[in-house]
Design a protein around this motif. Sequence first.
Motif, PDB file in Angstrom:
ATOM      1  N   UNK A   1       1.145  -1.104  -0.138  1.00 36.67           N
ATOM      2  CA  UNK A   1       0.146  -0.177   0.186  1.00 36.67           C
ATOM      3  C   UNK A   1       0.807   1.411  -0.049  1.00 36.67           C
ATOM      4  N   UNK A   2       2.018   1.322   0.894  1.00 33.82           N
ATOM      5  CA  UNK A   2       2.956   2.571   0.692  1.00 33.82           C
ATOM      6  C   UNK A   2       3.579   2.730  -0.396  1.00 33.82           C
ATOM      7  N   UNK A   3       3.946   1.519  -1.121  1.00 28.12           N
ATOM      8  CA  UNK A   3       4.682   1.499  -2.533  1.00 28.12           C
ATOM      9  C   UNK A   3       3.585   2.165  -3.446  1.00 28.12           C
ATOM     10  N   UNK A   4       2.371   1.779  -3.336  1.00 27.15           N
ATOM     11  CA  UNK A   4       1.428   2.367  -4.362  1.00 27.15           C
ATOM     12  C   UNK A   4       1.057   3.636  -4.194  1.00 27.15           C
ATOM     13  N   UNK A   5       1.012   4.154  -2.799  1.00 29.40           N
ATOM     14  CA  UNK A   5       1.068   5.529  -2.549  1.00 29.40           C
ATOM     15  C   UNK A   5       1.895   6.399  -2.961  1.00 29.40           C
ATOM     16  N   UNK A   6       3.281   5.932  -2.812  1.00 28.12           N
ATOM     17  CA  UNK A   6       4.365   6.699  -3.434  1.00 28.12           C
ATOM     18  C   UNK A   6       4.293   6.788  -5.017  1.00 28.12           C
TER      19      UNK A   6
ATOM     20  N   UNK B   1       1.429   8.864  -6.144  1.00 31.67           N
ATOM     21  CA  UNK B   1       1.445  10.198  -5.440  1.00 31.67           C
ATOM     22  C   UNK B   1       0.003  10.631  -4.938  1.00 31.67           C
ATOM     23  N   UNK B   2      -0.636   9.625  -4.459  1.00 33.84           N
ATOM     24  CA  UNK B   2      -2.061   9.535  -4.007  1.00 33.84           C
ATOM     25  C   UNK B   2      -2.485   8.334  -3.373  1.00 33.84           C
ATOM     26  N   UNK B   3      -3.338   8.566  -2.476  1.00 28.69           N
ATOM     27  CA  UNK B   3      -3.664   7.389  -1.762  1.00 28.69           C
ATOM     28  C   UNK B   3      -4.682   6.538  -2.680  1.00 28.69           C
ATOM     29  N   UNK B   4      -4.442   5.126  -2.888  1.00 31.51           N
ATOM     30  CA  UNK B   4      -5.100   4.293  -3.815  1.00 31.51           C
ATOM     31  C   UNK B   4      -6.241   3.891  -3.092  1.00 31.51           C
ATOM     32  N   UNK B   5      -7.417   3.854  -3.995  1.00 27.44           N
ATOM     33  CA  UNK B   5      -8.665   3.184  -3.216  1.00 27.44           C
ATOM     34  C   UNK B   5      -8.519   1.780  -2.975  1.00 27.44           C
ATOM     35  N   UNK B   6      -9.061   1.565  -1.763  1.00 25.58           N
ATOM     36  CA  UNK B   6      -9.254   0.020  -1.362  1.00 25.58           C
ATOM     37  C   UNK B   6     -10.491  -0.447  -1.593  1.00 25.58           C
TER      38      UNK B   6
END
Length: 65
Positions: free
Chosen positions: A21-26, A29-34
């Motif tokens: 999740x952290x790698x996806x966010x970086x 450059x946005x918090x991915x939907x879950x």
Amino acid sequence: MLRKVLFWGGWVLLLVYAVVYAVQAVALQDIPPVSYLKWGILAATAILIYAARNREQVVEHHLPH
């Protein structure tokens, strides 16, 4: 033995989910939907950790009176 493997496997999965999740966010450059499926997997992992914990230590522990 199986209970210990399930317990630590659950913790490893939980850690892997956080890292992914952290790698996806970086990367985005946005918090991915879950999705609901991912929430279900996270809940199943938490239940696995709870169910596979070592209960003997809690039961055998005696507090002084």
